[in-house]
Scaffold this active site. Sequence first.
Site, mmCIF file in Angstrom:
data_model
loop_
_atom_site.group_PDB
_atom_site.id
_atom_site.type_symbol
_atom_site.label_atom_id
_atom_site.label_comp_id
_atom_site.label_asym_id
_atom_site.label_seq_id
_atom_site.Cartn_x
_atom_site.Cartn_y
_atom_site.Cartn_z
ATOM 1 N N ASP A 15 0.815 -1.219 0.000
ATOM 2 C CA ASP A 15 0.000 0.000 0.000
ATOM 3 C C ASP A 15 0.850 1.272 0.000
ATOM 4 O O ASP A 15 0.434 2.308 0.523
ATOM 5 C CB ASP A 15 -0.957 0.036 1.212
ATOM 6 C CG ASP A 15 -1.766 -1.238 1.313
ATOM 7 O OD1 ASP A 15 -2.270 -1.686 0.269
ATOM 8 O OD2 ASP A 15 -1.882 -1.795 2.417
ATOM 9 N N GLY A 17 1.702 2.974 -2.622
ATOM 10 C CA GLY A 17 1.314 3.896 -3.694
ATOM 11 C C GLY A 17 1.994 3.534 -5.005
ATOM 12 O O GLY A 17 2.247 4.406 -5.849
ATOM 13 N N GLY A 42 -4.325 -3.942 -4.463
ATOM 14 C CA GLY A 42 -5.266 -2.935 -4.960
ATOM 15 C C GLY A 42 -4.451 -1.701 -5.298
ATOM 16 O O GLY A 42 -4.012 -0.989 -4.405
ATOM 17 N N GLN A 224 2.179 -5.796 -3.202
ATOM 18 C CA GLN A 224 2.496 -5.874 -1.769
ATOM 19 C C GLN A 224 3.831 -5.168 -1.510
ATOM 20 O O GLN A 224 4.157 -4.250 -2.233
ATOM 21 C CB GLN A 224 2.513 -7.331 -1.264
ATOM 22 C CG GLN A 224 1.132 -7.986 -1.226
ATOM 23 C CD GLN A 224 0.728 -8.611 -2.538
ATOM 24 O OE1 GLN A 224 1.495 -9.321 -3.155
ATOM 25 N NE2 GLN A 224 -0.493 -8.344 -2.974
ATOM 26 N N THR A 239 2.767 -12.447 2.758
ATOM 27 C CA THR A 239 1.983 -13.035 1.679
ATOM 28 C C THR A 239 2.739 -14.270 1.168
ATOM 29 O O THR A 239 3.750 -14.672 1.754
ATOM 30 C CB THR A 239 1.656 -11.992 0.583
ATOM 31 O OG1 THR A 239 0.709 -12.564 -0.310
ATOM 32 C CG2 THR A 239 2.899 -11.541 -0.182
HETATM 33 P P1 IMP Z 1 -2.782 -12.704 1.548
HETATM 34 O O1 IMP Z 1 -1.719 -12.290 0.578
HETATM 35 O O2 IMP Z 1 -4.164 -12.290 1.119
HETATM 36 O O3 IMP Z 1 -2.701 -14.145 1.937
HETATM 37 O O4 IMP Z 1 -2.523 -11.884 2.916
HETATM 38 C C1 IMP Z 1 -1.350 -12.092 3.692
HETATM 39 C C2 IMP Z 1 -0.952 -10.796 4.397
HETATM 40 O O5 IMP Z 1 -0.510 -9.855 3.426
HETATM 41 C C3 IMP Z 1 -2.086 -10.110 5.159
HETATM 42 O O6 IMP Z 1 -1.545 -9.472 6.301
HETATM 43 C C4 IMP Z 1 -2.599 -9.085 4.177
HETATM 44 O O7 IMP Z 1 -3.228 -7.994 4.811
HETATM 45 C C5 IMP Z 1 -1.297 -8.662 3.516
HETATM 46 N N1 IMP Z 1 -1.500 -8.179 2.154
HETATM 47 C C6 IMP Z 1 -1.792 -8.913 1.061
HETATM 48 N N2 IMP Z 1 -1.888 -8.125 -0.020
HETATM 49 C C7 IMP Z 1 -1.646 -6.872 0.399
HETATM 50 C C8 IMP Z 1 -1.566 -5.613 -0.259
HETATM 51 O O8 IMP Z 1 -1.707 -5.494 -1.488
HETATM 52 N N3 IMP Z 1 -1.284 -4.545 0.525
HETATM 53 C C9 IMP Z 1 -1.062 -4.659 1.852
HETATM 54 N N4 IMP Z 1 -1.113 -5.803 2.516
HETATM 55 C C10 IMP Z 1 -1.393 -6.905 1.798
#
Ligand code: IMP
Length: 425
Positions: A15, A17, A42, A224, A239
């Site tokens: 996140d 940016g 996102g 990420q 992740t």
């Molecule tokens: P997963 O990738 O959905 O399995 O999530 C694993 C961890 O990574 C969790 O703490 C999520 O909140 C974090 N995470 C996954 N994708 C993002 C992202 O795009 N931005 C921030 N945190 C993320």
Amino acid sequence: MNTRVDVLLGAQWGDEGKGKVVDVVAPHYQVVARFQGGPNAGHTLIFEGRKHVLHTIPSGIFHPGTVNLVGNGVVIDPVIFMKEVDALRAGGTDITGRLLIGRRAHLILPTHRALDAASESEKGKEKIGSTLKGIGPTYMDKTGRNGFRVGDLELADRSERYQTLVRKHERLLSLYPQVPDWRAAEKEWLDAVERLREIPFVDSEHYLDEALRDGRSILAEGAQGTLLDIDFGTYPFVTSSNTICAGACTGLGIAPTRIGKVIGIFKAYCTRVGSGPFPTELTDEMGERIRQAGREFGSTTGRPRRCGWLDLPALRYAVMVNGITELAMMKADVLSGLDNVRVCTHYRINGQESTQLPYDLGPAAQPVYRELPGWGDLSGATIPPALERYIALIEEAVGVPVRIVSTGPDRAETILRNVTAPARA
Ligand code: IMP
């Protein structure tokens, strides 16, 4: 001619940016290729008064001259992917010939999502805080050599392959007490998979090799952030993919010797969404102020993000493991108006001071702060002296120049700094 691939990635917990920076630099590139992650990401872009959120499609899609490739390292949910395609078309973006999918990318099945939810709910208090998009189970099938790949859709036995994997998942799901109803989502998924073939499939390694030989400029876009990397992040609160620069090589099929610039994106402060250690977290009013001013709510899940001061040992670590050559600092405007800002320069661990990120970033790592004067309005075209001092401290700590400073969400709110590499303290 043989050019190089520049890499753009997150230097914190995601996140940061990245979407905005890819959008700003995309006109300089002919190909933008996403190398890992999936719809857990996102990427938010704002221009001409409109907000666009991309989950899987690379952020170069809004620049007509750019081809966008979803690489083999990405995991694709066809339903989410096709919704993104439809939204782009509805908004007037012509994607014809400009969006490609790597055949080796793995597909997220409805049962992967169900497994993600079942596994998280069983973890209880220990849960990772997953986005529940099925990311972890899909990568598990990839490394377990059971996965269902985009290229499999071109095979005659694709239905049997799908059914074999679903049966395996059903056996796994039967071990959990609480299982979401994934059958309800299956029809939509099968329809979306059929439609996925509207987008050309390519062998990304050959496509990019040819592009490099033709002298086309390529940007590899990460998702990420470094501290969510499966190997070098704050495991197990991470992740399931390699978010670091090396992930661009494996996630696209590019040799390490072909990497050029590595652009690290960080925010002027830190955020984290989901569970896991966060030494500089602010659980007080200041944390809430940053959350509100920075609109720090997840663009994929809507969850409030945890907020805290900038963590220099963590940023230094990101510079090290990624080989970052330049930095982009985002959201400096969010801290505008504070009398003073703080920055963590090192940790105190069992009475010892350290600027290194330890194996266990738990409560034993106590942040030690330096306080600097704050800055005011950033709507002008230049950086005020107090913010320049803040940036100088960062550059000195990490040894890499901050070349881009973002002062607001719009494409136009970006200041480019023409600076050379500083010496690291
Ligand atoms: P997963 O990738 O959905 O399995 O999530 C694993 C961890 O990574 C969790 O703490 C999520 O909140 C974090 N995470 C996954 N994708 C993002 C992202 O795009 N931005 C921030 N945190 C993320």
